[in-house]
Design an enzyme around this catalytic site. Structure first.
Site, short mmCIF file in Angstrom:
data_model
loop_
_atom_site.label_atom_id
_atom_site.label_comp_id
_atom_site.label_asym_id
_atom_site.label_seq_id
_atom_site.Cartn_x
_atom_site.Cartn_y
_atom_site.Cartn_z
N CYS A 79 0.83 -1.21 0.00
CA CYS A 79 0.00 0.00 0.00
C CYS A 79 0.87 1.26 0.00
O CYS A 79 1.50 1.57 -1.00
CB CYS A 79 -0.97 -0.04 1.18
SG CYS A 79 -2.33 1.13 1.01
N HIS A 170 -3.35 -5.50 1.30
CA HIS A 170 -2.72 -5.78 2.59
C HIS A 170 -2.84 -7.25 3.00
O HIS A 170 -3.76 -7.59 3.74
CB HIS A 170 -3.41 -4.96 3.70
CG HIS A 170 -3.27 -3.49 3.58
ND1 HIS A 170 -2.19 -2.81 4.09
CD2 HIS A 170 -4.07 -2.55 3.04
CE1 HIS A 170 -2.33 -1.52 3.87
NE2 HIS A 170 -3.46 -1.32 3.23
N GLU A 172 -1.25 -8.61 5.24
CA GLU A 172 -1.08 -8.63 6.70
C GLU A 172 -2.38 -8.32 7.44
O GLU A 172 -2.45 -8.48 8.65
CB GLU A 172 0.04 -7.66 7.11
CG GLU A 172 -0.32 -6.17 7.16
CD GLU A 172 -0.44 -5.49 5.80
OE1 GLU A 172 -0.38 -6.19 4.77
OE2 GLU A 172 -0.60 -4.26 5.76
#
Lengths: 214, 293
Positions: A79, A170, A172
């Site tokens: 990002c 993302h 994560e």
């Protein structure tokens, strides 16, 4: 050269640390110029790219990162991290200029336009992976020698060169471990849990384990 | 709000961690904030210090002004709705800003009910003085929490009180046998499952920022060391003598909150901070933190 660093200035730092730990990979936070020494790889997390770039410049981390990159450290930008790595940013000056691509900040609109979907990315995993886009940038163009890993409608969502990985989404923020494993392998490191592309034990609050009250 | 949307809204707040959100009243200030490294701006007509001074009813800001600010920056834009004023929130959602602050800084529209935030797709941040208040707001659909502090005073004492109270209550919950959670939930008017979740996680399940009275780099680092995930600065920047330098300094001190040498460096040569107010000098009915419950 057996650890991956996570740039710890602002943003989704803990979430990346959590995923690397799930894979049994040695991880260090990077906050000072000296922290770049002997890293196999570096993750620049999501957050606000202006904030992260200002702090990197003020505290001399920019030169240290460039020097470590020249000596072989691989870099993955998620990002905001992807924005910082691009050679071109629509309407403003680019920052690290390490991967030949044009990226547009906040390419989808406001938070109401943030979204998730699943896609199969053959180079990374054979099963569909959950993808989370939060006020994500759009990669509008990639240069010769940049390999596209995932394309959306009119934009590129993930790309790589030999030394750089970029994702505008993302991993994560999902249970998806496949990208972290993929990046670790790019760094020449072996993840202990090779077979698990998505950790079923992950949930939205998993990051809080690293931010408990002491 | 569907579950996935709520998750995305909590996660946007996660991406703001370690950052500073700044109050701005026009395009010029918004650009100064972005340039200084703010992770978001709060668009409002008057900063809390001026709202406090002017008195009268403070409402949602002019949507045209918020739209102008939204156009001028690429970082997230937040704006305030009055407590309980769900139509102001509907307008802000239609305006497609990124986050709504249901804020005690504005004059409450409802003394009994806060906004049912589960009806919205847009995320909400809400103020809290203690754990019970934080969990009631989360139960209503807030995706992010901040301390109330005492806005517009330049005095950090109330933010410290609220953060310490929350931490103390979370520690009590951690040490509590499960059978006592029911009584805790009843006393605090919070769902049992949420209280149990806090006990299990050892913290709030969403991001918790500090707000209300932060005026210096040291204030910001203090709140971070007390365990906040990030910082709101209201009047503290644009009521100081050199807003651009102070904004940059607070960003630095928030990122390096555990590094005294860097906080020192950030604290040098900033000029005058905003004038501060002693909380005891403020008449009871002019205190903002008591609004909402």
């Amino acid at each position: 050269m057996d650890a991956i660093g996570v740039l710890d200035l602002q943003g989704g730092v803990l979430e990346h640390i959590g995923h690397l730990e799930r894979l049994g990979i040695k991880v260090r936070t990077v906050k000072e110029a000296t922290d770049f020494e002997n890293l196999a790889g570096l993750i620049i997390p999501g957050g606000e790219s202006t904030c992260i770039s200002k702090l990197m410049r003020i505290f001399g981390l920019e030169q240290a990162l460039q020097a470590a990159f020249r000596s072989g450290m691989k870099i993955w930008g998620t990002c905001a991290g992807a924005i910082l790595l691009a050679t071109e940013v629509t309407g403003e000056e680019a920052f690290l200029k390490l991967i030949d691509m044009e990226v547009m900040r906040n390419g989808f609109g406001s938070q109401l336009d943030s979204f998730t979907y699943e896609a199969t990315i053959p180079s990374v995993a054979s099963v569909p992976l959950p993808l989370t886009f939060i006020r994500a940038p759009k990669i509008l163009r990639v240069g010769v020698g940049v390999k596209v890993l995932l394309e959306g409608e009119g934009y590129v969502a993930a790309a790589e060169t030999e030394n750089i990985l970029v994702t505008v989404f993302h991993p994560e923020l999902t249970g998806c471990l496949a990208f972290h494993r993929y990046f670790a392998e790019k760094c020449g490191l072996m993840a202990s849990r090779r077979e698990i592309p998505v950790d079923p034990a992950w949930d939205r609050t998993s990051w809080t384990r690293l931010a408990r009250l002491s | 709000m569907e579950k996935k949307r709520y998750e995305l809204n909590v996660q946007l707040a996660q991406m703001l961690k370690g950052g500073v959100i700044m109050d701005v009243t026009n395009v010029e200030q918004a650009k100064i904030a972005e340039e200084a490294g703010a992770v978001a701006v709060m668009a409002l007509e008057r900063v809390p210090a001026d709202i406090r001074k002017d008195g009268g009813v403070a409402r949602m800001s002019d949507p045209a002004m918020i739209a102008e600010i939204k156009k001028s920056v690429s970082i997230p834009v937040m704006a305030k709705a009055r407590i309980g004023h769900f139509v102001e929130a509907q307008i802000l959602e239609a305006l497609k800003i990124d986050y709504i602050d249901e804020s005690e800084v504005l004059t409450p529209a409802d003394e009994e009910c806060h906004i049912d935030k589960t009806k919205f797709s847009i995320p909400f941040v809400c103020g809290a003085r203690n754990l019970g208040e934080a969990l009631r707001r989360i139960a209503e659909g807030a995706a992010m929490i901040r301390t109330k502090g005492e806005a517009g005073t330049g005095n950090v004492v109330e933010a410290v009180r609220h953060m310490r109270t929350m931490n103390k209550e979370i520690r009590q919950l951690i040490g509590m046998p499960v059978e006592e959670i029911t009584a805790f939930a009843k006393t605090n008017g919070v769902p049992y499952e949420l209280a149990l979740e806090v006990k299990k996680l050892g913290r709030l399940p969403v991001v918790n920022f500090a707000a209300g009275g932060i005026a210096t780099p040291a204030d910001a680092a203090l709140m971070m060391q007390l365990g906040c995930d990030g910082i709101f600065v209201g009047s503290g920047i644009f009521k100081s003598s050199d807003p651009a330098s102070r904004a940059r300094a607070i960003v630095k001190a928030t990122a390096y909150f555990n590094d005294p040498a860097k906080i020192l460096e950030a604290s040098l040569g900033l000029g005058e901070a905003m004038p501060g107010l002693e909380i005891s000098s403020i008449p009871e009915d002019k205190l903002l933190a008591g609004r909402g419950w």
